[in-house]
Design a protein around this motif. Sequence first.
Motif, PDB file in Angstrom:
ATOM      1  N   GLY A 155       0.787  -1.225   0.000  1.00 13.68           N
ATOM      2  CA  GLY A 155       0.000   0.000   0.000  1.00 13.68           C
ATOM      3  C   GLY A 155       0.815   1.269   0.000  1.00 13.68           C
ATOM      4  O   GLY A 155       0.272   2.374  -0.141  1.00 13.68           O
ATOM      5  N   ARG A 156       2.129   1.145   0.151  1.00 11.67           N
ATOM      6  CA  ARG A 156       3.003   2.320   0.175  1.00 11.67           C
ATOM      7  C   ARG A 156       2.935   3.041  -1.170  1.00 11.67           C
ATOM      8  O   ARG A 156       3.026   2.417  -2.230  1.00 11.67           O
ATOM      9  N   ILE A 157       2.749   4.365  -1.149  1.00 11.02           N
ATOM     10  CA  ILE A 157       2.684   5.152  -2.373  1.00 11.02           C
ATOM     11  C   ILE A 157       4.097   5.467  -2.851  1.00 11.02           C
ATOM     12  O   ILE A 157       4.944   5.934  -2.083  1.00 11.02           O
ATOM     13  N   ASP A 178       4.106  -5.426 -12.298  1.00 13.32           N
ATOM     14  CA  ASP A 178       3.057  -6.313 -12.782  1.00 13.32           C
ATOM     15  C   ASP A 178       1.706  -5.719 -12.383  1.00 13.32           C
ATOM     16  O   ASP A 178       1.616  -4.566 -11.968  1.00 13.32           O
ATOM     17  N   ALA A 179       0.652  -6.507 -12.515  1.00 11.19           N
ATOM     18  CA  ALA A 179      -0.695  -5.983 -12.281  1.00 11.19           C
ATOM     19  C   ALA A 179      -0.934  -5.577 -10.830  1.00 11.19           C
ATOM     20  O   ALA A 179      -1.874  -4.839 -10.535  1.00 11.19           O
ATOM     21  N   ALA A 180      -0.081  -6.034  -9.904  1.00 10.46           N
ATOM     22  CA  ALA A 180      -0.258  -5.721  -8.485  1.00 10.46           C
ATOM     23  C   ALA A 180       0.753  -4.681  -8.007  1.00 10.46           C
ATOM     24  O   ALA A 180       1.064  -4.616  -6.824  1.00 10.46           O
ATOM     25  N   CYS A 181       1.254  -3.862  -8.916  1.00 12.83           N
ATOM     26  CA  CYS A 181       2.320  -2.908  -8.588  1.00 12.83           C
ATOM     27  C   CYS A 181       1.891  -1.905  -7.524  1.00 12.83           C
ATOM     28  O   CYS A 181       0.691  -1.703  -7.291  1.00 12.83           O
ATOM     29  N   GLU A 220      -4.143   3.559  -5.912  1.00 10.38           N
ATOM     30  CA  GLU A 220      -4.354   2.188  -5.491  1.00 10.38           C
ATOM     31  C   GLU A 220      -3.348   1.274  -6.164  1.00 10.38           C
ATOM     32  O   GLU A 220      -2.818   1.599  -7.230  1.00 10.38           O
ATOM     33  N   PRO A 221      -3.067   0.104  -5.574  1.00  7.45           N
ATOM     34  CA  PRO A 221      -2.180  -0.857  -6.234  1.00  7.45           C
ATOM     35  C   PRO A 221      -2.672  -1.168  -7.646  1.00  7.45           C
ATOM     36  O   PRO A 221      -3.874  -1.237  -7.907  1.00  7.45           O
TER      37      PRO A 221
END
Length: 345
Positions: A155-157, A178-181, A220-221
Motif C-alpha cells: 500500500g506504500r505510495i 506487474d498488475a499488483a504494482c 491504489e495498487p
Amino acid sequence: MANVKVLVVDDSAAMRALFCDILDNAKGVSVCGTAKNADEAREQLDKLKPDVLTLDVEMPGMSGMEFLDEVMTTRPMPVIMLSSITQAGTGTARRALELGAVHCFPKPLHTSREEFDATVRQLGDIVIKAAAGELKPGGDSDGAGEGGARYRSDGRIVALACGAAGIESARQVLAAYDAACPPTIVVFDADADAVENAMRAMRHSLPCQLGDAVDGVSLEPGKVWLAHDATRHVVVEPGEPPRLRLIERDPVNGCRPSADLLFGSLARSGLPALGGLLTGSGTDGVRGLGILAETKGKVFVQRPADYAPRDRYDAVRANGLELADLRQEAIPDWILEQTNAVGQG
C-alpha cells in the motif's frame, strides 16, 4: 534438415539489421524476411510463412504486445519478444508470456565481438527450440513467470521525480511492474512530447494501469499516474483511498509540476510512502525528498551515469541525506523489495 525460418519485426532499421546479422550467423537458422510494423509483418507472415517470429515490444501504430495478441488469436506460432524492457522477471515479460510468447529476449546493450558471439549462440538455440515446440506459449523465461506470486503491494505510495535524462530509468521501473504494482506517481520535468513518445508503447504493454494524471484519481495498487502537464502541479490528498489532486499555482524552483510539492504533500499526508529522484537537471525535489525522509518515508536517489547531469545527485549528497544511492539497474528491484508485503512480519 532445413534451416528454421525467422521473420524479424522491429521498427528500428538498426535493430533489424543487428538481429538479422545475429540470426544469420546462428547455426540452423536463417532470416526469411523483415518488417518494420504490424501491417508489414501481417503481409510477410502470409507470404513467407516463417517458423518463428521475433517481435519488438515497442512499435509505432499497433504495439508489439497488441500484434502478439492478434497473432495468437488468428495464427498461433512461436513468438520471441525482443526489447530493452523485456528482461526476465519484469511485468512486461510476464505480460508477453501471458499473451502467448514462448520467450522474452533482451536486446543487447553492447556489441563487442565476444558479446555478439554469445548472443548468436543463445538466441539461435532459443529459436531452434521454439520451432521444435520445446518452448511452449506462456512458458517461463528464466523465471519471468514467477514474479507475480512473490509480490503484493503493502500500500506504500511510490512517487518518482524524473528529468529528461531520467526517462529511461522511469521506463525500466515501470517495465518491472506487474498488475499488483504499488500505487505510483511519476512527475516529469521534461518536454511533454518526449514523455509521451517514451511512454506510448508502454501503455499497451504493461499489465498494470498506466495513465496521465487526472484530478481526483485514486492511488491504489495496480495504477500508475504520469504527471507531465506543465500547467498544473500534482499533490496527494489523504483518504480512503488516497487521491491525486491537480492544482494551479506558480512554478516552484522553476518547475511545474514540482517534485518538491509532491514529496511535501506526501510527507504531510502521513501515508506510508517511498520517494525517489531520478536523473535530471536542477534541484527540484531535493528539499521535498529531505522532508519525506524526516517523516520516515523510504527514499533514494539515482546515481547518474558518466554522461548524465549531476545536479540533483550532488545536491542530495551535499545535504547529507540518509538514503539509498542506486544505479539505474538496481532501482526497479529496490522499489519492489521496499514495497512488498510478501514476507513482511
